[in-house]
Design a protein around this motif. Structure first.
Motif, PDB file in Angstrom:
ATOM      1  N   GLY A  82       0.945  -1.165  -0.144  1.00 26.20           N
ATOM      2  CA  GLY A  82       0.136  -0.051  -0.049  1.00 26.20           C
ATOM      3  C   GLY A  82       0.743   1.245  -0.078  1.00 26.20           C
ATOM      4  O   GLY A  82       0.373   2.434  -0.174  1.00 26.20           O
ATOM      5  N   THR A  83       2.190   1.047   0.007  1.00 25.86           N
ATOM      6  CA  THR A  83       3.048   2.425   0.073  1.00 25.86           C
ATOM      7  C   THR A  83       2.870   2.843  -1.145  1.00 25.86           C
ATOM      8  O   THR A  83       3.270   2.276  -2.294  1.00 25.86           O
ATOM      9  CB  THR A  83       4.327   2.018   0.600  1.00 25.86           C
ATOM     10  N   SER A  84       2.711   4.219  -1.327  1.00 24.06           N
ATOM     11  CA  SER A  84       2.840   4.986  -2.680  1.00 24.06           C
ATOM     12  C   SER A  84       4.458   5.537  -2.626  1.00 24.06           C
ATOM     13  O   SER A  84       5.057   5.999  -1.828  1.00 24.06           O
ATOM     14  CB  SER A  84       1.868   5.983  -2.429  1.00 24.06           C
ATOM     15  N   GLU A 132      -1.401   4.255  -8.126  1.00 24.40           N
ATOM     16  CA  GLU A 132      -2.536   5.036  -7.993  1.00 24.40           C
ATOM     17  C   GLU A 132      -3.497   5.384  -8.805  1.00 24.40           C
ATOM     18  O   GLU A 132      -3.242   5.208 -10.114  1.00 24.40           O
ATOM     19  CB  GLU A 132      -2.047   6.334  -7.353  1.00 24.40           C
ATOM     20  N   VAL A 146       2.580   2.136  -6.514  1.00 24.19           N
ATOM     21  CA  VAL A 146       2.372   1.578  -5.411  1.00 24.19           C
ATOM     22  C   VAL A 146       2.890   0.088  -5.044  1.00 24.19           C
ATOM     23  O   VAL A 146       2.486  -0.793  -5.761  1.00 24.19           O
ATOM     24  CB  VAL A 146       0.267   1.227  -5.176  1.00 24.19           C
ATOM     25  N   THR A 151       3.039  -3.632  -3.820  1.00 20.01           N
ATOM     26  CA  THR A 151       1.793  -4.658  -3.861  1.00 20.01           C
ATOM     27  C   THR A 151       2.255  -6.123  -3.665  1.00 20.01           C
ATOM     28  O   THR A 151       3.527  -6.163  -4.308  1.00 20.01           O
ATOM     29  CB  THR A 151       0.655  -4.537  -4.849  1.00 20.01           C
ATOM     30  N   SER A 200      -5.829   0.942 -12.050  1.00 18.95           N
ATOM     31  CA  SER A 200      -6.444   0.653 -10.705  1.00 18.95           C
ATOM     32  C   SER A 200      -7.840   1.337 -10.641  1.00 18.95           C
ATOM     33  O   SER A 200      -8.374   1.378  -9.672  1.00 18.95           O
ATOM     34  CB  SER A 200      -5.354   1.660  -9.817  1.00 18.95           C
ATOM     35  N   SER A 209      -7.702  -3.764  -7.518  1.00 18.64           N
ATOM     36  CA  SER A 209      -6.415  -4.110  -7.210  1.00 18.64           C
ATOM     37  C   SER A 209      -6.102  -5.246  -8.328  1.00 18.64           C
ATOM     38  O   SER A 209      -6.829  -5.784  -9.050  1.00 18.64           O
ATOM     39  CB  SER A 209      -6.222  -4.808  -5.949  1.00 18.64           C
TER      40      SER A 209
END
Length: 813
Positions: free
Chosen positions: A266-268, A292, A300, A302, A388, A392
């Motif tokens: 989930g980190t951008s 995103e 992102v 994943t 997106s 997901s």
């Protein structure tokens, strides 16, 4: 006790450099000479042989062993018990390169490094008020040298099993791991394969990956940027300020790498690239597997947690070669098929709809990440990330799985011909042409305002070949339809004289693109059994579907753009004029076996002023729909596979609009108007049902033995009649009357079913004029009896009633 970090901590000895090729880092600024000038002379005296005893030697004065200075002796202690250790400074120029993001080997400076005088720990924490190293036994406060760069010289025995950082911002202390104490997460084998352009699972080496290194969870980032002077990582975890996260260069590979503890899925993020001419660029990750939702442009982190349920499908899908099996395709633009539905919501309705209509495959317009809705996915910025907009990557897996469980193959459009110029994407990725050729005459795509790929560059070719494999291995797709192949093959495509650079032989062929396509096809077929590749190629390039070992491009199928163009020209003419265009319909059989063909009525034919398929037809509304039905009947019987774009299966009258999608509301009308659209959909369902049940219509699509004209020259009548055969010789006859008049007693030659039978009986298995389809109900009673009357070069024939603007299929009773 804190656990030591294997592969990164260099406690007990000087760091000898990383995979980046950096040399050993010594702490010369704080080192002292451990050997003094008062050391005893221990040089042995010469031995004198013989009876004379050696002269006695006076004992040397006592000298203790050298003592390593203690860097914390008499060091002050902070109120919280942290020991304020001496600095382990660097030259200001080195620090400036580091904090400025221009350093190629930050790991050579940051982290912990042993020397003769102790263990130097250096940390980059801009805006921090205080940094303390916690070894689990003691706490050591570092000194701020400049610009967020903290240093300290700890005792050599202080850091033996790892450490934590306690960093204070605005009066609040945070516990952090030090990412600069780990070795690279990209291995030597990966770097070797990348350098050779042979890393067929490139996405597993580059991009972002959740990792646990020596018990420390975080994310490993790696990116190819060989022209960069420095690369830093920016993201939501550091306030989009990369000052604390410079990446290291892994030597001549051009790969930059960093492990960041404490972050996860989930980190951008993006990469901040320092160019050789002094600019800073923020770029999305070319290997990002998620992104995103537009208009946001960050990548992102994943990881997939999906459990596939399609093992039976995957094991059986390659048993019959695609060109020898039934293959009818429903082309779909996912965002507009039912606007507003997600991948998982589509999975509840779309596979059932396609299955009900009897299509064997669905083709999805590009699902890769793209910034502009109006490009329909054909201007890709994230080649490894499903868009997106609809969910997901695992949600997209769920949709593919649902198709497989419904018995439907999934083909995705793939766009290796070009990419957009968005400043945050691939264009001049590291400040110079990288994915695109340096020569603008080869880089600029004149039709779409985009850039072409440099197919001659090893790493770029690897990026694309691995991407093709990625969609097969990671998402279980059953095929790739490769867009705009012709624009790849010709250097002068859409260019005038002087606007293109010839190849090394002075020709117009792009041999780099040819080699890339051959490698891509060979690799995909080897790694992904049962997958088919389909070329959208609009020229007469030889051998598009020929094997690569015979010099071909290696595709499984090719769109027959010539058939599409010619047949639509014929159908657009008023029936009175069609006799002058009769050869538009027959010419396709001149070259029908030069390639393995698909007959496409695609999205390109129902947009941009070209009108919907039914609206291309002449006449009043009834005649338009009759022409539409007759054309579909002719198309499904013609040699080649079929493709129909969404909305055309129920004869919607308007062009496709990517905002609104198909005009589903026309199906809600009541009878008799219901048959105007739902009747056409019923016809498509029956076409597919009979098609799949009749091997004559697909078994010998690529073999001349599977087709014969009965009468291809009845231009004045606007009639075409031909026969298809399966491998056992069983026939199916197709007769199309593209005139608006009923032709009674129209004699058509029929193939001999059995040598000893000249009065075989035939059944009308399909008639596009059937009332349930919206037709007038004119046809032939069952059975139709053949007569021993020679006609059209056949021993037997029959008099038929041909409905107006209709196609009929006949099969032996």
């Amino acid at each position: 006790m804190l656990k030591a970090a294997t592969g990164g901590a260099t406690h007990g000895g000087a760091r000898t450099g990383s995979a980046a090729g950096g040399g050993a880092v010594t702490d010369a600024a704080v080192a002292v000479d451990a050997v003094t000038s008062d050391s005893p002379d221990l040089t042995p005296k010469p031995f004198a042989p013989g009876p004379v005893a050696p002269e006695p030697v006076a004992p040397a004065p006592f000298a203790p062993d050298p003592v390593t200075p203690d860097p914390v002796a008499d060091a002050p202690v902070a109120a919280d018990g942290a020991i304020r250790v001496p600095e382990a400074p660097l030259a200001p120029g080195e620090v400036e390169r580091l904090v400025g993001g221009w350093h190629h080997d930050p790991h050579g400076l940051l982290g912990s490094h042993d020397s003769a005088t102790g263990t130097a720990v250096r940390v980059l924490r801009p805006l921090a008020e205080r940094v303390v190293v916690d070894t689990g036994i003691a706490r050591y406060e570092l000194t701020h040298q400049q610009d967020g760069f903290f240093t300290g010289l700890l005792p050599r025995t202080a850091v033996t099993e790892g450490y934590l950082l306690r960093v204070t911002y605005a009066g609040k202390e945070f516990e952090q791991e030090d990412g600069y104490r780990f070795l690279p997460t990209v291995g030597e084998t990966d770097l070797h394969l990348i350098g050779e352009g042979r890393h067929e699972q490139l996405w597993q080496a580059l991009g972002s990956h959740v990792r646990v290194l020596d018990g420390v969870a975080g994310v490993a980032f790696s990116v190819w940027a060989p022209n960069a002077s420095g690369v830093r990582l920016v993201g939501d975890f550091n306030g989009w300020n990369g000052a604390a996260h410079p990446m290291r260069s892994l030597g001549i590979s051009g790969v930059w790498e960093l492990f960041v503890p404490g972050i996860g899925e989930g980190t951008s993020y993006k990469y901040e690239i320092a160019t050789r001419d002094g600019r800073r660029l923020q770029k999305a990750d070319p290997l990002a597997r998620a992104a995103e939702c537009p208009p946001a442009t960050a990548s992102v982190v994943t990881e997939s947690h999906y459990s596939w349920q399609d093992a039976e499908w995957m094991a059986s899908r390659g048993r019959l070669p695609h060109h020898q099996g039934p293959f009818s395709v429903y082309e779909v633009h996912l965002p507009s098929w039912r606007p507003g539905l997600s991948y998982r919501q589509l999975a509840e309705v779309l596979p059932a709809y396609v299955h009900d209509l009897g299509f064997t495959h669905v083709e999805l317009m590009p699902v890769m990440q793209h910034p502009f809705d109006g490009s329909w996915g054909y201007q890709v910025t994230g080649f490894y990330a499903p868009t997106s907009r609809l969910g997901s990557p695992d949600d997209f897996r769920f949709l593919v799985d649902a198709f497989h469980q419904a018995g439907i193959g999934v083909i995705v459009d793939w766009v290796p011909a070009h990419f957009p110029k968005d400043e945050w994407a691939l264009a001049q990725f590291d400040g110079a042409p990288l994915y695109e050729p340096a020569d603008p005459r080869r880089a600029e795509h004149p039709d779409w305002g985009t850039l072409e790929f440099d197919y001659g560059r090893t790493e770029v070719r690897n990026f694309l070949v691995a991407n093709a494999v990625y969609w097969g291995e990671e998402f279980h797709v059953d095929g790739l339809r490769v867009d705009a192949v012709a624009s790849m093959l010709y250097l002068d495509y859409s260019r005038e004289n002087g606007e293109w650079a010839p190849n090394e032989h002075g020709g117009r062929e792009n041999w780099d693109a040819v080699r890339f396509l051959q490698e891509m096809n060979a690799t995909v077929y080897r790694r992904c059994p049962g997958v088919v590749t389909v070329a959208e190629e609009s020229t007469a390039w030889t051998g598009v579907t020929a094997p690569t070992d015979h010099g071909g491009l290696g595709f499984g199928l090719k769109w027959n753009m010539g058939w599409m163009h010619d047949s639509l020209v014929y159908m657009s003419k008023e029936p009175v004029h069609r006799k002058f265009h009769h050869n538009e319909m027959t010419f396709s059989m001149v070259y029908a076996y030069s390639e393995n063909y698909v007959l496409p009525i695609s999205h390109d034919e129902v947009v941009h002023g070209k009108q919907a398929l039914v609206s291309k037809m002449p006449g009043d509304w009834w005649q338009q729909r009759a022409n539409h039905r007759a054309y579909l009947g002719y198309m499904w019987a013609h040699p080649g596979k079929q493709l129909l774009y969404m909305g055309q299966e129920f004869a919607q009258g308007a062009e496709w609009d990517h905002h609104e999608g198909p005009q589903w509301w026309v199906l809600d009308e009541q009878w008799p108007a219901h048959a105007e659209h739902a009747g056409v959909r019923d016809l498509v369902r029956d076409l597919n049902r009979i098609y799949q049940d009749t091997p004559a219509l697909w078994q010998q699509d690529t073999d001349p033995a599977g087709f014969a004209w009965l009468d291809g020259g009845a231009a004045d009548d606007n009639v075409f009649s031909f026969v298809r055969f399966d491998t056992m010789g069983r026939p199916l006859v197709c007769v199309s009357n593209f005139s608006p008049v009923v032709r009674h007693g129209y004699r058509v030659g029929l193939p001999t079913v059995r040598a000893d039978v000249r009065d075989a009986r035939w059944l009308e298995v399909l008639n596009t004029d059937t009332p349930v389809y919206g037709g007038g109900g004119i046809g032939n009673p069952d059975p139709i009896k053949a007569e021993p009357v020679e006609w059209n070069g056949r021993d037997t024939s029959a008099e038929l009633t041909l409905p107006p603007l209709a196609t009929i299929w006949l099969s032996p009773a």
